[in-house]
Design a protein around this motif. Structure first.
Motif, short mmCIF file in Angstrom:
data_model
loop_
_atom_site.label_atom_id
_atom_site.label_comp_id
_atom_site.label_asym_id
_atom_site.label_seq_id
_atom_site.Cartn_x
_atom_site.Cartn_y
_atom_site.Cartn_z
N GLY A 79 -4.08 -7.12 -4.80
CA GLY A 79 -2.61 -6.62 -5.17
C GLY A 79 -2.07 -5.19 -4.70
N PRO A 80 -1.11 -4.62 -5.34
CA PRO A 80 -0.39 -3.41 -5.23
C PRO A 80 -1.70 -2.13 -5.25
CG PRO A 80 0.51 -4.38 -7.02
CD PRO A 80 -0.48 -5.15 -6.63
N TRP A 81 -1.70 -1.41 -4.44
CA TRP A 81 -2.42 -0.17 -4.47
C TRP A 81 -1.67 1.10 -3.96
CZ3 TRP A 81 -7.86 0.73 -5.44
CH2 TRP A 81 -8.61 -0.38 -5.76
N SER A 82 -2.00 2.27 -4.64
CA SER A 82 -1.84 3.54 -4.02
C SER A 82 -2.88 4.30 -3.79
CB SER A 82 -1.19 4.28 -5.15
OG SER A 82 0.45 3.60 -5.67
N ILE A 83 -2.99 5.22 -2.70
CA ILE A 83 -4.07 5.98 -2.42
C ILE A 83 -3.47 7.43 -2.68
CG2 ILE A 83 -5.22 6.99 -0.48
CD1 ILE A 83 -5.15 4.17 0.96
N LEU A 89 0.74 -1.35 0.05
CA LEU A 89 -0.29 0.11 0.09
C LEU A 89 1.04 1.14 0.11
CD1 LEU A 89 -2.63 1.38 0.22
CD2 LEU A 89 -2.48 1.45 2.55
N GLU A 90 0.57 2.00 -1.08
CA GLU A 90 1.39 3.44 -1.09
C GLU A 90 0.60 4.40 -0.90
OE1 GLU A 90 4.44 4.24 -4.31
OE2 GLU A 90 2.63 5.20 -5.30
N LEU A 91 1.06 5.54 -0.34
CA LEU A 91 0.14 6.58 0.10
C LEU A 91 0.79 7.76 -0.69
CD1 LEU A 91 -2.08 8.30 1.60
CD2 LEU A 91 -0.32 8.85 3.19
N VAL A 92 0.16 8.33 -1.67
CA VAL A 92 0.58 9.33 -2.49
C VAL A 92 -0.17 10.63 -2.10
CG1 VAL A 92 0.82 10.38 -4.60
CG2 VAL A 92 0.82 7.91 -4.34
N ILE A 93 0.53 11.42 -1.49
CA ILE A 93 0.11 12.47 -0.77
C ILE A 93 0.58 13.92 -1.06
CG2 ILE A 93 1.75 12.19 1.22
CD1 ILE A 93 -1.70 13.53 1.98
N ARG A 110 -9.57 10.70 -13.68
CA ARG A 110 -10.62 10.07 -13.70
C ARG A 110 -10.32 9.31 -14.99
NH1 ARG A 110 -16.12 10.64 -11.44
NH2 ARG A 110 -15.52 11.51 -9.26
N ALA A 111 -9.68 9.60 -16.06
CA ALA A 111 -9.41 8.88 -17.14
C ALA A 111 -8.52 7.64 -17.13
CB ALA A 111 -8.95 9.85 -18.25
N LEU A 112 -7.89 7.53 -15.92
CA LEU A 112 -6.73 6.76 -15.77
C LEU A 112 -7.72 5.39 -15.57
CD1 LEU A 112 -4.25 8.30 -13.42
CD2 LEU A 112 -4.21 8.13 -15.89
N PRO A 113 -7.06 4.22 -16.70
CA PRO A 113 -7.90 2.92 -16.47
C PRO A 113 -7.68 2.31 -15.10
CG PRO A 113 -5.89 2.69 -18.02
CD PRO A 113 -6.02 4.28 -17.69
N TYR A 114 -6.47 2.31 -14.37
CA TYR A 114 -6.25 1.79 -13.18
C TYR A 114 -6.92 2.57 -11.95
CZ TYR A 114 -2.40 5.02 -13.59
OH TYR A 114 -1.79 6.17 -14.24
N ALA A 115 -7.45 3.77 -12.29
CA ALA A 115 -8.10 4.60 -11.14
C ALA A 115 -9.35 4.22 -10.52
CB ALA A 115 -7.78 6.09 -11.34
N THR A 116 -9.45 4.20 -9.35
CA THR A 116 -11.01 4.26 -8.84
C THR A 116 -11.28 5.67 -8.15
OG1 THR A 116 -10.61 1.86 -8.55
CG2 THR A 116 -12.65 2.82 -7.37
N PRO A 117 -12.18 6.32 -8.46
CA PRO A 117 -12.47 7.48 -7.59
C PRO A 117 -13.40 7.02 -6.36
CG PRO A 117 -13.72 7.43 -9.70
CD PRO A 117 -12.88 6.34 -9.76
N ALA A 118 -13.06 7.93 -5.27
CA ALA A 118 -13.81 7.44 -4.17
C ALA A 118 -14.27 8.99 -3.24
CB ALA A 118 -12.66 6.63 -3.21
N ARG A 153 -0.45 -1.76 -10.75
CA ARG A 153 -0.83 -0.85 -9.60
C ARG A 153 -2.20 -0.30 -9.91
NH1 ARG A 153 1.32 0.63 -4.87
NH2 ARG A 153 3.31 -0.54 -5.15
N ARG A 154 -3.14 -0.53 -8.64
CA ARG A 154 -4.32 0.22 -8.61
C ARG A 154 -4.17 1.55 -8.20
NH1 ARG A 154 -8.13 -1.38 -11.92
NH2 ARG A 154 -9.43 0.14 -10.66
#
Lengths: 245, 245
Positions: A182-186, A77-81, A203-211, A158-159
């Protein structure tokens, strides 16, 4: 019980000389004496029981007695801040360590106030928090990078959980339901939010989930802690969460 | 947009004199001039648009223009928090405001270091955080009380999520699944944990649900934020969460 992160290889019977800062801490602050027990870990060889062997003011050595826990690999889990004010960034690093992040990656976004990031200072905070929270490794603190550059070099597989307070994204817990482990970044944006252009790009990135993170405006540290909590509950080691069910 | 919590009744057309601190803030810090817009709320009459009417250094008045949002009643979520060091308690109050708690109740437990609790100072922090997070009310800060006294007078119908890091409790999200929505309290212990006697007492309460917060040791502020997040996601206004499904 005192826990120290040390760089040495850990093997049964080894006697290890600690560095000056850790020696001072054990000798002068904690006033340990020969024979006193502590734990050590290095991120590679699990956690070991150790006993103080020699005590000098600036030179303490410890002898390893037995392995207490084998090394386990935590979640990727990676935190991108987005870079925020120093105090809040320090809090976020402490909390990322407690919440099991493998890595904290500061990013510059359009609305980031480009403060200098003290990577070494953040790494020291990560180490101290890892010692206290009982984990077997220390989160890596990356050099800051621009958001667009990070996205341009995004690793395969990576999601990305993209916390989008301005949008109509599904609530984070629902968004994480049924997702792969698997591997995720927030990704947590700056306190002024992402720009319209950044949101469109993300929003256009295929690996991105908006939340979404609820109906109130959250400070960056709160958003980071809440998002890591929900990820751990749904997909990480706080389970069994609903992501697995 | 500046948001201020004020005590006055809010009705269309009213011109309201702000107190000295808020007047100074608008006049000297934010340098507002007559006609500048802001929002006000009082916890009873929703959120109102307002315009600065008169500006003196210590006496600013605002005129209400229109109601922007009607009053809505938030969740009846109470955070019961063992008294921790002042800085961390202040952080917890800020986060409780952001995460929609109705009330923060400091408690003394066996292992609490009985620091003095500055209720007024905490209430000011709660107000400022409520202004910034966009909520329509301000969390109440209660006078501290002993845990056993709180339990002795526990109100009928209120559930208790008891965060029990020492035990084998189910993960918090799983523990909240299928629970009723009504009034809840979340109890976070001191950094030394609850005593064995306290845990036994808490576990025997018919309205209490023990819950785990992952495999790592969390500081009290992290535990409080994580537990409030999971509660909001499962039963509160971050839904639709799994507690409702």
């Amino acid at each position: 019980m005192i826990r120290l992160f040390i760089p040495h290889d850990l093997t049964a019977g080894a006697e290890l000389a600690l560095d000056e800062a850790q020696s001072r801490y054990l000798a002068a602050v904690m006033r340990l004496a020969p024979g006193d027990e502590l734990s050590v870990f290095n991120g590679r060889h699990g956690e070991w029981r150790a006993a103080v062997a020699k005590v000098g003011k600036r030179a303490v050595s410890v002898a390893l007695t037995a392995q207490a826990r084998p090394q386990a690999s935590g979640s990727d889990l990676e935190l991108v801040i987005a870079v925020v004010k120093r105090g809040r960034l320090e809090t976020i690093v402490e909390k990322a360590a407690e919440l099991g992040a493998a890595r904290v990656r500061p990013v510059f976004t359009e609305r980031t106030n480009a403060d200098r990031v003290r990577v070494e200072r953040l790494a020291a905070i990560a180490t101290e928090a890892a010692e206290q929270t009982g984990r077997l490794d220390v989160p890596e603190i990356c050099e800051p990078v621009k958001l667009e550059k990070l996205v341009a070099g995004w690793p395969e597989g990576r999601r990305l959980l993209f916390c989008d307070e301005a949008g109509d994204a599904a609530p984070a817990l629902a968004a994480l339901r049924g997702q792969p482990e698997g591997p995720w970044s927030i990704l947590i944006g700056p306190e002024g939010g992402f720009s319209a252009k950044e949101r469109e790009m993300l929003r256009a990135l295929p690996y991105a989930t908006p939340a979404g993170l609820g109906p109130r405006i959250l400070r960056a540290d709160t958003a980071a802690i809440s998002a890591m909590t929900l990820w751990q509950a749904a997909l990480g080691d706080w389970g069994p969460g609903e992501g697995r069910s």
